[in-house]
Design an enzyme around this catalytic site. Structure first.
Site, PDB file in Angstrom:
ATOM      1  N   ARG A 154      64.745 -12.433  37.344  1.00  0.00           N
ATOM      2  CA  ARG A 154      65.306 -11.452  36.719  1.00  0.00           C
ATOM      3  C   ARG A 154      64.729 -11.534  35.225  1.00  0.00           C
ATOM      4  O   ARG A 154      63.998 -12.782  34.642  1.00  0.00           O
ATOM      5  CB  ARG A 154      66.652 -11.392  36.656  1.00  0.00           C
ATOM      6  CG  ARG A 154      67.558 -11.224  38.094  1.00  0.00           C
ATOM      7  CD  ARG A 154      67.084  -9.936  38.401  1.00  0.00           C
ATOM      8  NE  ARG A 154      67.797  -9.653  39.776  1.00  0.00           N
ATOM      9  CZ  ARG A 154      69.197  -9.095  39.619  1.00  0.00           C
ATOM     10  NH1 ARG A 154      69.835  -9.072  38.504  1.00  0.00           N
ATOM     11  NH2 ARG A 154      69.836  -8.862  40.672  1.00  0.00           N
ATOM     12  N   LYS A 217      69.057 -12.925  43.676  1.00  0.00           N
ATOM     13  CA  LYS A 217      68.289 -12.792  42.540  1.00  0.00           C
ATOM     14  C   LYS A 217      68.234 -14.531  41.963  1.00  0.00           C
ATOM     15  O   LYS A 217      69.108 -15.349  42.386  1.00  0.00           O
ATOM     16  CB  LYS A 217      69.397 -12.369  41.626  1.00  0.00           C
ATOM     17  CG  LYS A 217      70.600 -12.812  41.489  1.00  0.00           C
ATOM     18  CD  LYS A 217      71.607 -11.875  40.330  1.00  0.00           C
ATOM     19  CE  LYS A 217      72.589 -10.798  41.107  1.00  0.00           C
ATOM     20  NZ  LYS A 217      73.557 -10.370  40.303  1.00  0.00           N
ATOM     21  N   LYS A 219      67.746 -16.643  37.944  1.00  0.00           N
ATOM     22  CA  LYS A 219      67.843 -16.132  36.695  1.00  0.00           C
ATOM     23  C   LYS A 219      67.600 -17.429  35.843  1.00  0.00           C
ATOM     24  O   LYS A 219      67.900 -18.408  36.065  1.00  0.00           O
ATOM     25  CB  LYS A 219      69.293 -15.817  36.218  1.00  0.00           C
ATOM     26  CG  LYS A 219      69.728 -14.521  36.945  1.00  0.00           C
ATOM     27  CD  LYS A 219      71.212 -13.979  36.313  1.00  0.00           C
ATOM     28  CE  LYS A 219      71.481 -12.909  37.004  1.00  0.00           C
ATOM     29  NZ  LYS A 219      72.938 -12.444  36.611  1.00  0.00           N
ATOM     30  N   CYS A 438      81.678  -6.480  30.353  1.00  0.00           N
ATOM     31  CA  CYS A 438      80.737  -5.858  31.238  1.00  0.00           C
ATOM     32  C   CYS A 438      81.063  -4.287  31.681  1.00  0.00           C
ATOM     33  O   CYS A 438      81.825  -3.811  31.043  1.00  0.00           O
ATOM     34  CB  CYS A 438      80.858  -6.417  32.840  1.00  0.00           C
ATOM     35  SG  CYS A 438      82.118  -5.987  33.629  1.00  0.00           S
ATOM     36  N   CYS A 444      79.752   1.221  37.529  1.00  0.00           N
ATOM     37  CA  CYS A 444      79.622   0.236  38.579  1.00  0.00           C
ATOM     38  C   CYS A 444      80.396   0.207  39.583  1.00  0.00           C
ATOM     39  O   CYS A 444      81.512   0.331  39.810  1.00  0.00           O
ATOM     40  CB  CYS A 444      80.231  -1.028  37.612  1.00  0.00           C
ATOM     41  SG  CYS A 444      79.637  -2.581  38.908  1.00  0.00           S
ATOM     42  N   CYS A 483      85.336  -7.238  37.662  1.00  0.00           N
ATOM     43  CA  CYS A 483      85.360  -7.999  38.817  1.00  0.00           C
ATOM     44  C   CYS A 483      85.013  -9.398  38.713  1.00  0.00           C
ATOM     45  O   CYS A 483      84.523  -9.678  37.741  1.00  0.00           O
ATOM     46  CB  CYS A 483      84.408  -7.077  40.024  1.00  0.00           C
ATOM     47  SG  CYS A 483      82.693  -7.535  40.016  1.00  0.00           S
ATOM     48  N   CYS A 487      79.693 -10.510  35.150  1.00  0.00           N
ATOM     49  CA  CYS A 487      78.515 -10.216  34.466  1.00  0.00           C
ATOM     50  C   CYS A 487      78.559 -10.432  32.928  1.00  0.00           C
ATOM     51  O   CYS A 487      77.587 -10.655  32.168  1.00  0.00           O
ATOM     52  CB  CYS A 487      78.235  -8.628  34.483  1.00  0.00           C
ATOM     53  SG  CYS A 487      77.870  -8.330  36.325  1.00  0.00           S
TER      54      CYS A 487
HETATM   55  C1  SRM Z   1      74.537  -4.800  32.589  1.00  0.00           C
HETATM   56  C2  SRM Z   1      75.266  -6.153  33.018  1.00  0.00           C
HETATM   57  C3  SRM Z   1      76.521  -6.393  32.572  1.00  0.00           C
HETATM   58  C4  SRM Z   1      76.700  -6.234  30.842  1.00  0.00           C
HETATM   59  O1  SRM Z   1      77.620  -5.556  30.538  1.00  0.00           O
HETATM   60  O2  SRM Z   1      75.883  -6.503  30.248  1.00  0.00           O
HETATM   61  C5  SRM Z   1      75.496  -6.350  34.698  1.00  0.00           C
HETATM   62  C6  SRM Z   1      75.808  -5.233  35.298  1.00  0.00           C
HETATM   63  C7  SRM Z   1      75.975  -5.263  36.711  1.00  0.00           C
HETATM   64  N1  SRM Z   1      75.937  -6.422  37.684  1.00  0.00           N
HETATM   65 FE1  SRM Z   1      75.721  -8.215  36.772  1.00  0.00          FE
HETATM   66  N2  SRM Z   1      75.238  -7.648  35.121  1.00  0.00           N
HETATM   67  C8  SRM Z   1      74.734  -8.304  33.789  1.00  0.00           C
HETATM   68  C9  SRM Z   1      74.654  -9.627  33.634  1.00  0.00           C
HETATM   69  C10 SRM Z   1      75.362 -10.545  34.941  1.00  0.00           C
HETATM   70  C11 SRM Z   1      75.551 -11.718  34.461  1.00  0.00           C
HETATM   71  C12 SRM Z   1      75.148 -12.558  33.209  1.00  0.00           C
HETATM   72  C13 SRM Z   1      73.663 -13.214  33.199  1.00  0.00           C
HETATM   73  O3  SRM Z   1      73.064 -12.887  33.782  1.00  0.00           O
HETATM   74  O4  SRM Z   1      73.865 -13.577  32.059  1.00  0.00           O
HETATM   75  C14 SRM Z   1      76.042 -12.286  35.689  1.00  0.00           C
HETATM   76  C15 SRM Z   1      76.262 -13.765  36.270  1.00  0.00           C
HETATM   77  C16 SRM Z   1      75.452 -14.741  36.233  1.00  0.00           C
HETATM   78  C17 SRM Z   1      75.065 -14.957  37.610  1.00  0.00           C
HETATM   79  O5  SRM Z   1      74.068 -14.069  38.012  1.00  0.00           O
HETATM   80  O6  SRM Z   1      75.651 -15.500  38.480  1.00  0.00           O
HETATM   81  C18 SRM Z   1      75.865 -11.232  36.598  1.00  0.00           C
HETATM   82  C19 SRM Z   1      76.466 -11.345  37.896  1.00  0.00           C
HETATM   83  C20 SRM Z   1      76.415 -10.336  38.815  1.00  0.00           C
HETATM   84  C21 SRM Z   1      76.680 -10.462  40.325  1.00  0.00           C
HETATM   85  C22 SRM Z   1      77.216 -11.691  40.974  1.00  0.00           C
HETATM   86  C23 SRM Z   1      76.169 -12.524  41.417  1.00  0.00           C
HETATM   87  C24 SRM Z   1      76.533 -13.322  42.300  1.00  0.00           C
HETATM   88  O7  SRM Z   1      75.710 -14.477  42.575  1.00  0.00           O
HETATM   89  O8  SRM Z   1      77.796 -13.671  42.710  1.00  0.00           O
HETATM   90  C25 SRM Z   1      76.601  -9.050  40.679  1.00  0.00           C
HETATM   91  C26 SRM Z   1      76.923  -8.847  42.087  1.00  0.00           C
HETATM   92  C27 SRM Z   1      75.683  -9.131  43.197  1.00  0.00           C
HETATM   93  O9  SRM Z   1      74.599  -9.236  42.929  1.00  0.00           O
HETATM   94  O10 SRM Z   1      75.945  -9.013  44.291  1.00  0.00           O
HETATM   95  C28 SRM Z   1      76.100  -8.179  39.601  1.00  0.00           C
HETATM   96  C29 SRM Z   1      75.925  -6.951  39.679  1.00  0.00           C
HETATM   97  C30 SRM Z   1      75.792  -6.100  38.942  1.00  0.00           C
HETATM   98  C31 SRM Z   1      75.725  -4.700  38.978  1.00  0.00           C
HETATM   99  C32 SRM Z   1      74.290  -4.282  39.115  1.00  0.00           C
HETATM  100  C33 SRM Z   1      76.596  -4.016  39.876  1.00  0.00           C
HETATM  101  C34 SRM Z   1      75.825  -3.696  41.404  1.00  0.00           C
HETATM  102  O11 SRM Z   1      75.177  -4.689  41.972  1.00  0.00           O
HETATM  103  O12 SRM Z   1      76.196  -2.625  41.998  1.00  0.00           O
HETATM  104  C35 SRM Z   1      76.262  -4.030  37.449  1.00  0.00           C
HETATM  105  C36 SRM Z   1      75.690  -2.805  37.131  1.00  0.00           C
HETATM  106  C37 SRM Z   1      76.737  -2.189  36.127  1.00  0.00           C
HETATM  107  C38 SRM Z   1      76.454  -0.892  35.514  1.00  0.00           C
HETATM  108  O13 SRM Z   1      76.884   0.234  35.850  1.00  0.00           O
HETATM  109  O14 SRM Z   1      75.638  -0.890  34.745  1.00  0.00           O
HETATM  110  N3  SRM Z   1      76.099  -9.084  38.577  1.00  0.00           N
HETATM  111  N4  SRM Z   1      75.391 -10.107  36.067  1.00  0.00           N
HETATM  112  C39 SRM Z   1      74.250  -7.130  32.777  1.00  0.00           C
HETATM  113  C40 SRM Z   1      72.970  -6.775  32.953  1.00  0.00           C
HETATM  114  C41 SRM Z   1      71.873  -8.172  32.755  1.00  0.00           C
HETATM  115  C42 SRM Z   1      70.581  -7.842  32.995  1.00  0.00           C
HETATM  116  O15 SRM Z   1      70.051  -7.047  31.670  1.00  0.00           O
HETATM  117  O16 SRM Z   1      69.934  -8.137  33.692  1.00  0.00           O
HETATM  118  S1  SF4 Z   2      81.665  -7.757  36.601  1.00  0.00           S
HETATM  119 FE1  SF4 Z   2      81.813  -6.769  38.315  1.00  0.00          FE
HETATM  120  S2  SF4 Z   2      82.548  -4.728  37.304  1.00  0.00           S
HETATM  121 FE2  SF4 Z   2      81.516  -5.799  35.678  1.00  0.00          FE
HETATM  122  S3  SF4 Z   2      79.395  -4.891  35.792  1.00  0.00           S
HETATM  123 FE3  SF4 Z   2      79.392  -6.802  36.985  1.00  0.00          FE
HETATM  124  S4  SF4 Z   2      79.707  -6.075  39.259  1.00  0.00           S
HETATM  125 FE4  SF4 Z   2      80.557  -4.440  37.710  1.00  0.00          FE
END
Ligand code: SRM
Ligand code: SF4
Ligand SMILES: Cc1cc2nc3c(=O)[nH]c(=O)nc-3n(C[C@H](O)[C@H](O)[C@H](O)COP(=O)(O)OP(=O)(O)OC[C@H]3O[C@@H](n4cnc5c(N)ncnc54)[C@H](O)[C@@H]3O)c2cc1C
Ligand SMILES: Cc1cc2nc3c(=O)[nH]c(=O)nc-3n(C[C@H](O)[C@H](O)[C@H](O)COP(=O)(O)O)c2cc1C
Lengths: 584, 615
Positions: A154, A217, A219, A438, A444, A483, A487
């Site tokens: 990513r 993914k 990171k 988030c 989402c 959730c 994120c």
């Molecule tokens: C936009 C963002 C949150 C924010 O408010 O800034 C975000 C938003 C979403 N994340 Fe995230 N994640 C974002 C950073 C993160 C982080 C933080 C980080 O990377 O530093 C995490 C935790 C770190 C990690 O990966 O463990 C994170 C862990 C997740 C997960 C859980 C992954 C896991 O291993 O369990 C999901 C769900 C999944 O992948 O199945 C997810 C999935 C999602 C999705 C795409 C939902 C989906 O899969 O349908 C969300 C989109 C929501 C929307 O409407 O925009 N997102 N997500 C961040 C975008 C980052 C980027 O530019 O790439």
């Molecule tokens: S934490 Fe959960 S609810 Fe919030 S953006 Fe990530 S996937 Fe969506």
């Protein structure tokens, strides 16, 4: 560099793997039927299978969840729309790019820009019929969206603002070079979204990833101590700059961090990364690529909730990783040099960098760039972008830094900030300035509770408690996620609220101020009132009983409010009280 | 003879193979094909007419030169039924005759007949039924034959609540006379309860034609004979299904009333579900539902306020004597937006110079002027001068029920009738206006809401009898309503025929009526194709006709494969635009001149493979 040829885990037939594995394998390097789906005017959606594939191109199909019920009753399909995530390693954005994206947001998206916790932009609400145009316009700015989501590496994040010091510049450069090196190579993106002709000799299009890509993914983060703004322990792979006289000589390497978990599934947990060793600066790209290959070959392709690298490391141990890497790299990592972090936030307001240039951090509440009454953030930044000669630096805390302002140009920038109501960040409480939420509802699909839309009003109430306790300027990090995917990296915030159901959150306390220690459960499934009733007295006690410079996170542990979270696998087992007993 | 047999006898099939003989056993189909191939176009028409006329008339029908030609122009089947009855009566008396649908009537039929009996209704805004339009055009054109040899009579069907009551009948009457034909019986204009008047006319004319020698002079004295028992029987009430009428409607409980257009739409379109449980009503896809309404009390009061009449003043109320003015305005007369024709009557009655001036101005601005004004606005502006309540009321058009295409299939939703209703809402003269019946429907949301309804048959708009025949449905806006019934019916029957829908409206996101259902039917394979046009989503407007044109080649292929084409919805712009586009498609892809393409479409219309229900 010797390496076993195990691009996909072929020890098991593909039928036994997670269905996504078959999907990727059969997708002709991510082409699927995306093209046909985009051309179908009867629905605003694409096929379910294709929604998995477009993620690799930074494109998520979503729908406006606020409208679901209304539209179902009206016999209309859900209001399908797309989230488009930009790939921008290191977070540096030229003002011309900013202006182009700003215009694009108002043209083919919902009118706002969303700064993410990974230092880049998201657009929400892009309609299918505008999607190609939208992506093309992004690519025209010199940015792209390739690999911003999906089972690949990513957006590589780096300590905010490369203009701040040579070490920050080096972190930015490394982020960009690793980002480029680990890009998926398929021609599908350019064919589908940019209308380019297929390469005739395509053949094996993914020498690095193979037909099945990664199990999940991946990171990467690059930190420059003493700031841990990137939360380096939250990522699959981290590089912590080791400085010598201000120059980066190499990196301590961290592996196996991650946030996501599933409520009531204790086998899933957030995990802080382990320090694996040290590599010289020139080796960092090779370390990154081999680590990714290790995860490609060993990650779990059967159970996606167990497929992140953190579980590979947890299950096999850090020593196994060191050996595996040494074998592929041709030499072992050196012993870690050691480092110390003192904060995970962004520098506040105007601050001066190494070469006498000024930088100004602008607090962007929950990363949402739009105009609000009294705070014309989007217009203000647009005006500044027209005048400012330096870049904008996005931070991993959803903020933006107006970077590289000369002393002479500063008053003009300040005037614009004031004119748009953007000059009073200092009046916000320290908690608000250290807060993140988030996106969650309404876009989402995974959200269980509100986050971005709700946190500001909750903070209004928390602010009252803080002010009463005399803690108005205390920088206590508070993060909310809709959730348990986390994120906003909540499990590393001193106060964390993680959604469980509409209006219901788990409250975690006790994370360290600089991102090394996870919090622990304090309240399970709590409503707003319970949360406020729990925090109020804790703030009062903290104000009265804290040691000098003691953080809130350290205090609640010393005070016995929550246990210190020492092992990731304990995360869903200790702390409490839990309202819903969890089975193991 | 049903539409299936007609389709089979298409005079100008695109290919021999296009004869749809699917329901025939193979050997019979083979023989039939051979015979058909030997016939020329006229002969084929004759066979078609023969079969269409049914067994009762075919026995005495002869080829060219039948003494009496009974010609009918019908849309909803009333005129056709009456024409058939005439043919039966003539047959029973041994009068040589032929029964012909106007669409199948050639110049030669007119030239070879001695006596022409016409039964024709009026539709739209005073137009002939679609299937009668080409003949009327012919009579109006330079190609019209002289008809000095012909004697004729016209039975006109209509509805006096329309401005141009029995206009088509009037025109046939006038044209035939102008072309030299002799009227043998005065024209009768029948209102909605046409039975008694029509029967009297039939009896009169049949008596007059009874058994004169074929060559006898047309004005031979009528012979007085008693009415045959059999014809009396045919004059009885038609069927149980029609037990509910506009005069005796059924109060149907409203089961559901949902908005189909999403928030942000410029329109309010409703999906209304009504219960017909316990009624024994049977409808077919293509039928419409009539809704009877009273004027809103507030509108009646507002009108009475501007009139200086005593609300209790007695005014004539049809055959039943008199009723109080207030009551008459509430239930008998249209007091809504006025029509130009009413303006004319009104201007004359009150001798208003300014209004006269306006009437003699240009037509479009007069139409606009009329649309913007309800009756009360006109009264407020010009007063009633020296008119009394009786004279005033006599000027008013009657209050007509409104028709809505049925959007459900009784097979899929027994005991229910679904409607798709665009709520008429606009502002005029600074006042918010609301359509009378669509407004009533929009407001029928309560637990115990119900509406007075009756079934309006529409035999001119029917699925092919052959379930394997492909169909193309063109229905933008609420025009899509009957197609929901079509597709639901074919889905419920498991019909094999392919179904292709063209839909259009303003915005994809808010106005895609029944989108989720179409997508579902497409997934199930019931809908083979869906093409859509949304006019306000992009800078350049696209309408269904543009989608049709873009799919021209494929559409042509479907036509060649025997597809039926249906058009429903707006009559003012959409239907003519679609027709023009179809012409161009046939010309281009069928490689023929526009004129020949016109004949091709006319032939499709004749064999009912091109059916329209536009309003
Ligand atoms: C936009 C963002 C949150 C924010 O408010 O800034 C975000 C938003 C979403 N994340 Fe995230 N994640 C974002 C950073 C993160 C982080 C933080 C980080 O990377 O530093 C995490 C935790 C770190 C990690 O990966 O463990 C994170 C862990 C997740 C997960 C859980 C992954 C896991 O291993 O369990 C999901 C769900 C999944 O992948 O199945 C997810 C999935 C999602 C999705 C795409 C939902 C989906 O899969 O349908 C969300 C989109 C929501 C929307 O409407 O925009 N997102 N997500 C961040 C975008 C980052 C980027 O530019 O790439
Ligand atoms: S934490 Fe959960 S609810 Fe919030 S953006 Fe990530 S996937 Fe969506
Ligand atoms: C065979 C047939 C099938 C039909 N099927 C359907 C169907 O499935 N669904 C459906 O919704 N309708 C259908 N209609 C139309 C329907 O019957 C009514 O005509 C319609 O609902 C309006 O009736 P109303 O009583 O609500 O409006 P009225 O009170 O009769 O008012 C309508 C009048 O208001 C005026 N007006 C309307 N809009 C404006 C404007 N913007 N500016 C100025 N003046 C205006 C015009 O004079 C118009 O004639 C069908 C009609 C026919 C003949
Ligand atoms: C949509 C529609 C429009 C009509 N317009 C007129 C009209 O303008 N003038 C008239 O006299 N009758 C009008 N009528 C009434 C019909 O002529 C009448 O119902 C007649 O019985 C129909 O006969 P058919 O079934 O043979 O077509 C209209 C009926 C419908 C359904």
């Amino acid at each position: 560099m010797s390496e076993p040829d195990v691009r996909a885990d072929l020890s098991r037939p593909i039928e036994e793997l997670h269905p996504n594995e078959r999907l990727k394998f059969d997708s002709r390097y991510l082409r699927g039927t995306i093209e046909q789906g985009l051309a179908d005017p009867v629905t605003g959606a694409i096929s379910d299978a294709d929604t998995q594939l477009t993620k690799f191109f930074g494109i998520y199909q979503q729908d406006d969840r606020d409208l679901r019920e209304e539209r179902r009753r009206a016999k209309l399909e859900p209001r399908y729309q797309f989230m488009v995530r930009v790939r921008m390693p290191g977070g540096l954005c030229r003002t011309a790019q900013w202006l182009a994206l700003d215009a694009l947001a108002r043209d083919t998206a919902d009118g706002s820009l969303r700064l993410t916790t990974r230092q880049t932009f998201q657009f929400h609400g892009v309609r299918k019929r505008d999607l190609k145009r939208h992506v093309k316009a992004i690519v025209a700015t010199g940015l792209d969206t390739l690999g911003a989501c999906g089972d690949v590496n990513r957006n590589v994040i780096g300590a905010a603002n490369p203009l701040r010091s040579p070490a920050h510049a080096a972190a930015g450069d490394l982020a960009r070079s690793i980002g480029a090196q680990l890009l998926p190579a398929t021609g599908a993106y350019r064919e589908i979204f940019l209308g380019e002709e297929p390469r005739p000799d395509a053949g094996d299009e993914e020498p690095l990833y193979g037909r099945s890509y990664l199990p999940r993914k991946f990171k990467i983060a690059i930190a420059v101590p003493p700031d841990n703004d990137v939360d380096v322990f939250a990522h699959d792979l981290g590089f912590v700059a080791i400085l010598d006289g201000g120059r980066v000589i190499g990196y301590d390497v961290t592996v196996g961090g991650g946030m996501g978990m599933t409520h009531s599934a204790p086998a899933t947990f957030p995990r802080t990364a382990d320090v694996a060793g040290f590599c010289v600066a020139g080796d960092a790209p090779a370390v990154a690529e081999h680590t990714l290959r290790i995860q490609r070959d060993y990650g779990d392709r059967k159970d996606r909730s167990h497929a992140r690298f953190k579980y590979t490391i947890e299950d096999r141990g850090i020593d196994w990783f060191r050996r595996e890497l040494a074998q592929r790299l041709g030499r072992p990592l050196e012993p870690a040099r050691g480092f110390r972090f003192d904060s995970s936030g962004d520098p506040a307001g105007w601050h001066r960098g190494a070469d006498d240039l000024w930088h100004c951090t602008l607090f962007v509440e929950n990363g949402r760039v739009r105009d609000l009454p009294g705070r014309a953030l989007m217009s203000g930044l647009r005006e500044i972008a027209r005048l400012h000669t330096g870049p904008f630096a996005l931070t991993t805390n959803q903020n933006v830094i107006i970077a590289g302002v000369t002393a002479e140009a500063r008053p003009a920038v300040q005037t614009l900030l004031r004119a748009h109501g953007l000059d009073d960040d200092a009046r916000l409480t320290g908690v608000r300035r250290s807060s993140m939420a988030c996106v969650a509802l309404p876009t989402c699909a995974l959200a269980m509770a509100e986050s971005e839309r709700y946190l500001p009003s909750l903070l209004d109430k928390i602010d009252v408690l803080l002010i009463a306790a005399g803690l108005a300027s205390e920088r206590i990090s508070l993060r909310m996620s809709g959730c348990p995917n986390g994120c906003s990296r909540p499990y590393l915030a001193q106060i964390a609220l993680v959604g469980k159901a509409p209006g219901r959150y788990n409250l975690y306390l006790g994370a360290s101020a600089s991102g090394e220690r996870l919090g622990a459960l304090h309240l399970d499934n709590a409503g707003e009132r319970e949360i406020l009733e729990a925090l109020g007295p804790l703030f009062t006690r903290f104000a009265l009983e804290r040691h000098a410079l003691e953080s809130f996170g350290d205090f609640v542990i010393r005070a016995g409010v929550v246990p210190a979270m020492l092992r990731a696998s304990d995360f869903q087992r200790i702390g409490g009280p839990r309202k819903i007993p969890t089975s193991t | 003879m049903n539409s299936q047999a007609r389709a089979m006898l298409a005079p100008e099939p695109v290919h021999g193979s296009a004869w749809d003989l699917a329901p025939m056993p193979p050997e019979l189909a083979g023989e039939l094909r051979e015979v058909l191939a030997k016939l020329d176009q006229n002969q084929r028409w004759w066979v078609a007419g023969l079969l269409a006329a049914g067994t009762a008339t075919s026995a005495v029908a002869t080829s060219a030169g039948a003494a009496v030609t009974v010609l009918f122009g019908s849309h909803t089947g009333n005129s056709e039924r009456l024409a058939r009855r005439i043919a039966e009566s003539l047959g029973a008396r041994g009068v040589r005759h032929q029964l012909i649908d106007m669409l199948e009537c050639r110049k030669t039929h007119l030239q070879e007949s001695r006596t022409l009996l016409i039964v024709v209704s009026t539709h739209g805004d005073g137009e002939p039924p679609e299937r009668a339009a080409p003949l009327l055009e012919l009579l109006h054109s330079r190609k019209a034959p002289r008809l000095d040899h012909l004697q004729y009579a016209v039975l006109a069907l209509g509805d006096s609540s329309y401005e141009k009551f029995c206009e088509a009948g009037r025109q046939f009457d006038a044209r035939l006379e102008a072309l030299g034909a002799t009227r043998v019986h005065h024209r009768v204009d029948c209102d909605v309860d046409f039975e008694p008047d029509a029967q009297r006319w039939i009896d009169g004319i049949v008596e007059r034609l009874d058994a004169p020698p074929v060559d006898a002079p047309a004005h031979a004295a009528p012979r007085a004979t008693g009415r045959g028992a059999d014809s009396a029987a045919t004059a009885g009430p038609t069927s149980v299904a029609n037990a509910y009428t506009r005069k005796n409607p059924f109060r149907a409980p409203v089961l559901a009333n949902l908005r189909l257009t999403a928030a942000g739409s410029s329109k309010d379109v409703r999906h209304v579900e009504l219960s017909i449980e316990g009624t024994n009503l049977h409808y077919e896809p293509g039928d419409a539902l009539g809704i009877v309404a009273r004027n809103r009390p507030a509108d009646v009061d507002a009108l009475l306020d501007t009139l200086r009449f005593d609300p209790q003043a007695p005014v004539p109320a049809g055959a039943n004597g008199t009723m109080a003015l207030r009551e008459a305005l509430a239930e008998r007369h249209d007091i809504g937006p006025v029509q130009p024709a009413f303006l004319r009557r009104y201007a004359q009655a009150i001798r208003s110079a300014p209004l006269e001036a306006r009437i003699h101005g240009d037509a479009p601005s007069l139409a606009r002027y009329a649309r913007e004004r309800a009756l009360r606005d006109l009264v407020a502006e010009y007063g009633t001068v020296d008119l009394g309540p009786q004279e005033f009321v006599a000027l008013l058009p009657p209050l007509a029920p409104r028709l809505y295409s049925i959007a459900s299939s009784q097979r899929a939703a027994p005991d229910e009738i679904h409607l798709t209703v665009a709520v008429v809402e606009y502002a005029a003269l600074g006042r918010a206006r609301r359509g009378l019946v669509s407004g009533l429907l929009a407001d029928a949301t309560g637990e115990d809401a119900s509406l007075p309804v009756y079934l309006h048959r529409n035999p001119g708009f029917r699925l092919p009898a052959n379930a394997a025949a492909p169909i193309v449905m063109i229905g933008p806006g609420t025009g899509v309503a009957p197609f929901r019934a079509f597709v639901a019916e074919r889905d419920a029957l498991g019909a094999k025929g392919r179904n292709w829908l063209f839909f259009g409206d303003r915005s994809f996101e808010t106005d895609f009526l029944y989108q989720a259902e179409w997508i579902d039917w497409r997934k199930r394979g019931t809908l083979s194709r869906v093409d859509v046009a949304f006019s306000r989503d992009r800078a350049e407007k696209t309408y269904v006709q543009h989608r049709l044109a873009a799919r021209g080649a494929e559409l042509w292929r479907w036509l060649e494969e025997g597809a039926y084409i249906y058009v429903c919805g707006d009559a003012e712009y959409m239907a003519p635009d679609v027709h023009r586009t179809l012409l161009e498609i046939v010309a281009r892809h069928g490689d023929r001149s526009l004129e020949r393409a016109g004949e091709y479409l006319l032939d499709l219309q004749r064999v009912r493979r091109y059916q329209r229900d536009v309003y």
